[in-house]
Scaffold this motif. Structure first.
Motif: not given
Length: 245
Positions: A40-57
């Protein structure tokens, strides 16, 4: 305080920096990660909240994020460590438009950050170059739910209504396979959280030199929302696939 610091403070209680509640985020990620082992790649991730939720779930997902805010990326690294997902997260401090990945991605995120790449269609064009065959893009963009006033357009940007937005996306070679239009409750909760959090902070720190500025900012933005764009602005989050790979 600069704009970045004010924005971070405003989102203290709403770390997803878009008008989406937790259930909507969870559902959108579940739909966008059908295998559960995607890159997964987030372009303009900020504090990466979307990525952290994807990783934890999704314990088999690996993620990368790109952003120009070193402060946000530092926060993301601390959160990733606390959540024990640091080994599956890579963060890049650079402009999204300059990012050159070493491999393709199965899911590319850009929710509420298309301005970082010049708008909706330029963001999709950038995503196309980074996407693996059969991959998906999860993109979030403002829409007009009713005809806006010129003041609202000047304030928020030249969006389109949902049908026109979809027409533009399909004409660019993409097919929507899932989507969510933020509800009135989500839209209002987001605005109340942002400006209320700022006002709370200012009232709780009356002797802080930035307190008057923060309270004025919160009051002005709340008024802008209520009087200028509350009845016309909306937000759509769409899962897209390339019509042809």
């Amino acid at each position: 305080m600069n704009r970045e610091q004010i924005s971070k403070l405003a989102h203290t209680h709403h770390p997803i920096k878009s008008p989406l509640n937790d259930d909507s985020v969870t559902r959108l990620l579940a739909d966008a990660l059908p295998r559960g082992d995607e890159r997964v790649l987030d372009l303009g991730c900020g504090s990466a909240e979307w990525l952290l939720r994807a990783l934890t779930t999704h314990p088999n997902v690996h993620a990368e994020g790109v952003d120009i805010s070193e402060s946000d990326l530092t926060d993301a690294r601390h959160r990733a460590k606390a959540l024990d997902v640091s080994d599956r997260l890579t963060l890049h401090h650079q402009r999204a438009e300059d990012f050159t990945p070493s491999h393709p991605f199965d899911l590319i995120l850009c929710v509420g950050s298309t301005h970082a790449l010049g708008g909706l269609l330029p963001t999709l064009e950038a995503a196309r170059t980074h996407l693996a065959p059969g991959g998906r893009v999860l993109i979030g963009e403002g829409i007009w739910e009713r005809t806006p006033t010129p003041e609202a357009v000047d304030m928020l940007g030249d969006f389109a209504d949902l049908p026109t937005t979809i027409d533009r996306i399909t004409a660019a070679g993409w097919t929507p396979v899932q989507g969510h239009t933020s509800t009135r409750q989500e839209l209002d909760a987001y605005e109340w959280s942002n400006w209320g959090t700022l006002a709370d902070w200012a009232l709780d720190h009356p002797t802080h030199p930035d307190s008057p500025e923060i309270l004025t900012w919160a009051t002005t933005r709340r008024t802008d929302w209520l009087r200028t764009y509350r009845d016309t602005w909306g937000f759509a989050t769409l899962t897209l696939r390339r019509t042809t790979d």
